[in-house]
Design a protein around this motif. Structure first.
Motif, PDB file in Angstrom:
ATOM      1  N   ALA A  24       1.023  -6.634  11.144  1.00 11.18           N
ATOM      2  CA  ALA A  24       2.259  -6.359  11.868  1.00 11.18           C
ATOM      3  C   ALA A  24       3.252  -7.439  11.443  1.00 11.18           C
ATOM      4  CB  ALA A  24       2.036  -6.398  13.371  1.00 11.18           C
ATOM      5  N   ILE A  25       4.498  -7.094  11.363  1.00 11.75           N
ATOM      6  CA  ILE A  25       5.505  -8.064  10.945  1.00 11.75           C
ATOM      7  C   ILE A  25       5.667  -9.085  12.069  1.00 11.75           C
ATOM      8  CG2 ILE A  25       7.915  -8.375  10.308  1.00 11.75           C
ATOM      9  CD1 ILE A  25       7.754  -5.573   9.034  1.00 11.75           C
ATOM     10  N   PRO A  26       5.473 -10.365  11.759  1.00 10.89           N
ATOM     11  CA  PRO A  26       5.459 -11.390  12.800  1.00 10.89           C
ATOM     12  C   PRO A  26       6.861 -11.829  13.238  1.00 10.89           C
ATOM     13  CG  PRO A  26       4.972 -12.369  10.684  1.00 10.89           C
ATOM     14  CD  PRO A  26       5.107 -10.895  10.457  1.00 10.89           C
ATOM     15  N   LEU A  27       7.438 -11.077  14.129  1.00  8.06           N
ATOM     16  CA  LEU A  27       8.750 -11.408  14.675  1.00  8.06           C
ATOM     17  C   LEU A  27       8.627 -11.587  16.183  1.00  8.06           C
ATOM     18  CD1 LEU A  27      10.961  -8.951  12.603  1.00  8.06           C
ATOM     19  CD2 LEU A  27      10.767 -11.428  12.323  1.00  8.06           C
TER      20      LEU A  27
ATOM     21  N   THR B 168       0.847  -1.193   0.000  1.00  7.13           N
ATOM     22  CA  THR B 168       0.000   0.000   0.000  1.00  7.13           C
ATOM     23  C   THR B 168       0.884   1.245   0.000  1.00  7.13           C
ATOM     24  OG1 THR B 168      -0.121   0.233   2.408  1.00  7.13           O
ATOM     25  CG2 THR B 168      -1.702  -1.276   1.392  1.00  7.13           C
ATOM     26  N   LYS B 169       0.262   2.388   0.121  1.00  5.88           N
ATOM     27  CA  LYS B 169       1.011   3.646   0.171  1.00  5.88           C
ATOM     28  C   LYS B 169       1.514   3.953   1.580  1.00  5.88           C
ATOM     29  CE  LYS B 169      -1.263   5.656  -3.797  1.00  5.88           C
ATOM     30  NZ  LYS B 169      -2.009   6.784  -4.335  1.00  5.88           N
ATOM     31  N   ASP B 170       1.204   3.092   2.530  1.00  5.34           N
ATOM     32  CA  ASP B 170       1.634   3.263   3.917  1.00  5.34           C
ATOM     33  C   ASP B 170       3.151   3.167   4.013  1.00  5.34           C
ATOM     34  OD1 ASP B 170       2.343   2.052   6.691  1.00  5.34           O
ATOM     35  OD2 ASP B 170       0.298   2.822   6.953  1.00  5.34           O
ATOM     36  N   LYS B 171       3.753   3.949   4.891  1.00  5.68           N
ATOM     37  CA  LYS B 171       5.212   3.999   5.011  1.00  5.68           C
ATOM     38  C   LYS B 171       5.814   2.677   5.486  1.00  5.68           C
ATOM     39  CE  LYS B 171       4.953   5.935   9.639  1.00  5.68           C
ATOM     40  NZ  LYS B 171       5.229   7.051  10.505  1.00  5.68           N
ATOM     41  N   ARG B 172       5.025   1.801   6.083  1.00  2.86           N
ATOM     42  CA  ARG B 172       5.530   0.508   6.566  1.00  2.86           C
ATOM     43  C   ARG B 172       5.648  -0.541   5.473  1.00  2.86           C
ATOM     44  NH1 ARG B 172       1.057   0.448  11.117  1.00  2.86           N
ATOM     45  NH2 ARG B 172       0.038   1.456   9.352  1.00  2.86           N
ATOM     46  N   THR B 173       5.186  -0.231   4.282  1.00  2.97           N
ATOM     47  CA  THR B 173       5.216  -1.196   3.187  1.00  2.97           C
ATOM     48  C   THR B 173       6.624  -1.709   2.912  1.00  2.97           C
ATOM     49  OG1 THR B 173       3.194  -0.394   2.154  1.00  2.97           O
ATOM     50  CG2 THR B 173       4.768  -1.469   0.713  1.00  2.97           C
TER      51      THR B 173
END
Length: 89
Positions: free
Chosen positions: A74-77, A27-32
């Motif tokens: 959320a990144i699954p770490l 997406t355009k979200d900064k977390r992409t």
């Protein structure tokens, strides 16, 4: 991703016999970019993993889609990695 997480993923991957598919929603979200980087590292560690990419123009969080209904936004770490790997099975 820290070395212990990479080791955990490699060990999990060694037990796989079938191909696994996930979808990366960009997406355009900064977390992409963080999601993209996580998925690239994951695909290097898991030879049986196939990632398709979908682009959304909306200003929504990026996601990793597993199966038909599970979305990780959320990144699954850390403690979230083990449940993520089980979901992929």
């Amino acid at each position: 991703m820290i070395p212990e997480e990479e080791k955990q993923i490699k060990e999990w991957s060694s037990r796989l016999s079938e191909e696994i598919r996930i979808e990366l929603v960009l997406t355009k979200d900064k977390r992409t970019d963080d999601f993209r980087e996580f998925c690239e590292t994951l695909s290097e560690l898991v030879p049986n993993l196939r990632i398709t990419k979908e682009k959304e123009d909306a200003q929504v969080p990026p996601a990793i889609r597993v199966g038909s209904g599970l979305r990780y936004q959320a990144i699954p770490l850390g403690t979230k990695l083990e449940p993520f790997l089980k979901a992929l099975e």
